[in-house]
Write an enzyme that holds these catalytic residues in place. Structure first.
Site, short mmCIF file in Angstrom:
data_model
loop_
_atom_site.label_atom_id
_atom_site.label_comp_id
_atom_site.label_asym_id
_atom_site.label_seq_id
_atom_site.Cartn_x
_atom_site.Cartn_y
_atom_site.Cartn_z
N HIS A 258 0.83 -1.21 0.00
CA HIS A 258 0.00 0.00 0.00
C HIS A 258 0.86 1.26 0.00
O HIS A 258 2.09 1.21 0.15
CB HIS A 258 -0.99 0.01 1.17
CG HIS A 258 -0.42 0.08 2.54
ND1 HIS A 258 0.11 1.25 3.07
CD2 HIS A 258 -0.29 -0.85 3.52
CE1 HIS A 258 0.52 1.03 4.30
NE2 HIS A 258 0.30 -0.25 4.60
N CYS A 275 3.00 -4.66 6.78
CA CYS A 275 2.77 -4.47 5.35
C CYS A 275 4.05 -4.04 4.65
O CYS A 275 5.04 -3.67 5.28
CB CYS A 275 1.68 -3.43 5.13
SG CYS A 275 0.05 -3.95 5.69
#
Length: 429
Positions: A258, A275
């Site tokens: 992301h 992430c």
């Protein structure tokens, strides 16, 4: 004065001296005084290129004593990316170096702002160092191929490879079956590094995963409200935990590729909750290569780079290993076939190696012939020194009493006895 006490006489003399000294002080800084002028600051030349190339050029110029050029480059960067913290740090250093020498990146900020958290400065130094290290390594690996991408399936156009040790994400294209590097970017991984094991451990996973979907920014806004800003321009979830992770009782969810918050151009190398994070600009560039349900995302502790001849040998060996496994299965040679399975093996149904051996031996007893065809094969490597292979293929099995077609996946681990299968079952993506 003869009637004054001695201390009073000394006080009067001191006042007279101070008055005379004040009157004699030159007023050099008055606007009407032309005896004092400031030397104009030298105008430098800003470097061109992408943002990373320019930040590294500024660091190079500082090291070479080309302060005017460094200032010009940093100022140009900050005009375009005012939230680029590393560029802000270099600007502080450049101003501080007018008054004193610095021996480390961030020394200016540390000297002028004693209240600045040392962890923030350390993070920015780490960002600078990993960017510098990548540039140095890139020169040595530019013409090499990654051991992690062994065989592309025909329909896989691209693969994503993350080198956790250098905070780098690579995009490779499938060029007639051979990986061709087309793009690479600085990335952020977990706050506590890699090798995710449990929910909330703030580590990024290591292994072979696949992009599962795309969460647009409007979707994130609707679901998370103000918290959606954490994901920047959008998110692309990956398939953690994979089949092997689940068999090893690894937990956690929500591991995504992301973007970054609006107020932060780039984050520290280890700053996420697990992430893999890019700048918004670079996430958008990478997103054009992501095919949900198809694009592999390989997260390795360190990428192993090979010459083309070494890579071809590695590819041939992996394909030969898979062919040997298939041949022993087809030949109903239970003893030789079961030698491919390790003691730590688990099937998709949770069978141990002992249960697997018993089942396969009993099944083969009732066979007179078997034929196995494999197609759409992909092979990717993960783990330290590419010590794990993930083979995925379309399997067409036929025998005298059974026909079966499925999308299958095998996880292999290299050990003292060579390659052994440690998980087998249907591919979940």
């Amino acid at each position: 004065m003869s009637y004054l006490p001695p201390w009073a006489k000394r006080l009067i003399c001191l006042v007279i001296l101070l008055c005379l000294a004040t009157a004699a002080t030159p007023r050099l800084l008055e606007f009407s005084d032309r005896t004092f002028t400031l030397t104009p600051e030298q105008i430098g030349t800003a470097k061109t290129g992408n943002n990373e190339e320019r930040i590294l050029a500024a660091i190079d110029d500082i090291r070479a004593g080309k302060m005017a050029d460094a200032r010009a480059t940093v100022d140009a960067l900050l005009n375009e990316q005012p939230n680029y913290r590393l560029a802000q740090l270099l600007r502080a250093d450049l101003y501080a170096m007018r008054a004193m020498p610095l021996d480390t990146i961030g020394g200016g900020a540390a000297a002028t702002n004693a209240s600045a958290p040392s962890s923030v400065l350390d993070d920015l130094r780490k960002e600078a160092l990993v960017r510098i290290a990548h540039r140095n390594e890139d020169q040595a690996t530019a013409n090499k191929l990654p051991a992690n991408i062994v065989v592309f399936a025909p329909n896989q156009q691209y693969a994503i490879l993350v080198d956790a040790s250098t905070s780098r994400l690579y995009v490779f294209a499938n060029e007639n079956g051979k990986p061709k590097r087309i793009k690479d970017h600085y990335v952020v991984v977990g706050k506590l590094g890699v090798d995710k094991r449990v929910e909330g451990d703030q580590r990024s996973p290591l292994g072979v995963y696949f992009v599962t979907s795309h969460l647009t920014r409007p979707q994130l806004d609707k679901t998370y409200g103000e918290l959606a800003d954490l994901y920047g321009v959008g998110a692309w979830p990956i398939s953690y935990p994979n089949e092997l992770d689940r068999s090893q009782n690894r937990t956690g969810h929500g591991i995504w590729l992301h973007g970054s918050p609006a107020a932060t151009y780039a984050r520290a190398p280890q700053a996420s909750n697990g992430c893999v994070v890019l700048t918004n600009e670079e996430m958008l560039k990478v997103s054009s290569y992501l095919q949900p349900g198809n694009t592999p995302v390989i997260v390795a502790p360190r990428v192993e780079w090979l010459t083309e001849s070494e890579w071809l040998q590695r590819q041939s060996a992996a394909l030969a290993l898979l062919t040997q496994w298939k041949s022993k299965w087809e030949n109903l040679d239970s003893a030789a076939y079961l030698q491919f399975y390790g003691d730590e093996f688990r099937s998709a149904e949770g069978q141990t190696i002992e249960a697997w051996r018993s089942q396969k031996t009993a099944v083969n007893t009732g066979k007179t012939w078997a034929k196995v065809q494999l197609s759409d094969i992909s092979i990717f490597a993960a783990g330290e020194n590419s010590s794990q292979l993930v083979t995925t293929f379309q399997q067409d099995y036929r025998s005298n009493n059974l026909e079966n077609q499925m999308r299958k996946r095998l996880y292999w681990q290299r050990g003292n006895e060579g390659w052994k299968i440690i998980w087998e079952g249907a591919a979940t993506i």
